[in-house]
Design an enzyme around this catalytic site. Structure first.
Site, PDB file in Angstrom:
ATOM      1  N   ARG A  30     -15.321  -9.476   1.065  1.00  0.00           N
ATOM      2  CA  ARG A  30     -15.072 -10.282  -0.282  1.00  0.00           C
ATOM      3  C   ARG A  30     -15.508 -11.829   0.075  1.00  0.00           C
ATOM      4  NH1 ARG A  30      -9.708  -7.417  -2.561  1.00  0.00           N
ATOM      5  NH2 ARG A  30     -10.127  -5.404  -1.654  1.00  0.00           N
ATOM      6  N   ARG A  51      -4.047  -6.817 -12.079  1.00  0.00           N
ATOM      7  CA  ARG A  51      -2.903  -7.814 -12.431  1.00  0.00           C
ATOM      8  C   ARG A  51      -3.361  -9.282 -12.207  1.00  0.00           C
ATOM      9  NH1 ARG A  51      -1.044 -10.854  -8.603  1.00  0.00           N
ATOM     10  NH2 ARG A  51      -1.931  -9.379  -6.940  1.00  0.00           N
ATOM     11  N   ARG A  52      -4.159  -9.386 -11.122  1.00  0.00           N
ATOM     12  CA  ARG A  52      -5.040 -10.652 -10.856  1.00  0.00           C
ATOM     13  C   ARG A  52      -6.137 -11.040 -12.109  1.00  0.00           C
ATOM     14  NH1 ARG A  52      -5.911  -9.390  -4.613  1.00  0.00           N
ATOM     15  NH2 ARG A  52      -3.981 -10.023  -3.687  1.00  0.00           N
ATOM     16  N   ASP A  73       0.816  -1.180  -0.034  1.00  0.00           N
ATOM     17  CA  ASP A  73      -0.015   0.113  -0.023  1.00  0.00           C
ATOM     18  C   ASP A  73       0.956   1.259   0.065  1.00  0.00           C
ATOM     19  OD1 ASP A  73      -2.481  -1.491   0.051  1.00  0.00           O
ATOM     20  OD2 ASP A  73      -2.427  -1.166   2.178  1.00  0.00           O
TER      21      ASP A  73
END
Length: 315
Positions: free
Chosen positions: A153, A129-130, A82
């Site tokens: 999530r 990216r994922r 982060d």
């Protein structure tokens, strides 16, 4: 040393868990030290847009680090990924404790691995990216943006809003939810975000006493790995809007850096692997960055800018 040392962190369950891990190590090394945790809200906690649609750096750390700069807290605990590479000159990453797993994992209510998901399954991720790696592996699934903390999530998968979600293994483990993991992706095949799994402790650069205390729980191996990864980011100028995967692996006094960049349509993938001395981690990171740039990594950025606009429409 002050009687009570103030520690800044976000109020999320994961941030608190990471802070407690750091403080447990510090209490062991300094039995007489007293700490007070100060919860600070950040823009990333209140802005619900997908992370990669925000054209800003440090959305999860800016307010916390401002409190450090102003002397309202003595140091701050963050997820290293982060923290932008251009951290304020007034601050320093004084400590990198022992790193957790950098791997990404799949969470699925039915216990299905990625290749076992039905065509058309909806998989959530907060990361470009994922997303591109998922679509490359399974072009027949639907990858959609997801926000919220780790628990939120996972709940969206349990409720059926998503068929699966991809998260960092370290985050799930730190909040005691590793039992929901169905599949662990290898770092060479599914390259993680630079710094994933690492904790960074930030304090004022001129606060020598605090720096000395924090360095008592420094892990040299983790420091070498993230130094290589962050040197790579800084030179290639990655970030949320440009899906760059990188992970360094140390073995003895040697360190190997793996890096991967995809084009926006997934048709092109630049992969670089290079090994060097752990003592020259920064040099290795810059060298791998040069190789990526030479092969056209930065030219891919324009395609990603257009892709982000499309993702914004879906979000």
């Amino acid at each position: 040393m002050k009687t009570i040392i103030k520690v800044g962190t976000r109020g999320s369950r994961l941030a608190v868990a990471q802070t407690e891990l750091a403080l447990a190590a510090l209490r062991k090394a300094h039995p007489g030290a007293k700490f007070e945790v100060v919860m600070i809200s950040t823009k990333g906690d209140v802005d619900r847009r997908p992370l990669f649609t925000m054209d800003e750096k440090g959305i999860f750390e800016k307010e916390v680090n401002e409190a450090v700069k102003k002397g309202e807290v003595d140091f701050a605990v963050h997820s290293l990924k982060d923290i932008p590479s251009d951290l304020s000159e007034e601050l320093t990453v004084a400590c990198i404790p022992r790193r957790a797993s950098p791997n990404d994992v799949l969470v699925n209510e039915k216990g299905q691995k990625l290749q076992e998901l039905a065509a058309g399954s909806v998989v959530g991720t907060s990361s470009l990216r994922r997303a591109i790696q998922l679509m490359k592996e399974r072009p027949d699934i639907s990858v959609k943006p997801i926000r919220g903390n780790v628990e939120t999530r996972v709940k969206k998968v349990i409720s059926g809003e998503f068929d699966a979600v991809v998260l960092a293994e370290a985050g799930l483990t730190r909040i005691g939810m590793k039992d929901v993991i169905v599949e662990r992706f290898g770092v060479r095949e599914f390259v993680p975000a630079p710094g994933q799994g690492a904790i960074a402790i930030v304090c004022r650069r001129n606060d020598k006493k605090t720096i000395e205390m924090l360095r008592s729980i420094e892990d040299p191996r983790a420091r070498a790995e993230v130094t290589a990864e962050r040197a790579l980011i800084e030179k290639v100028e990655g970030g949320c809007r440009f899906p760059l995967g990188a992970v360094a692996v140390t073995k003895g006094d040697r360190i190997t850096l793996y890096a991967s960049v995809f084009s926006a349509d997934g048709s092109r993938n630049i992969k670089v692997k290079k090994t060097g001395s752990a003592k020259s981690a920064e040099k290795l990171g810059k060298s791998v960055a040069d190789l990526l740039v030479k092969q056209g990594a930065q030219e891919m950025a324009e395609g990603w800018r257009r892709a982000v606009e499309e993702w914004n429409k879906k979000a």
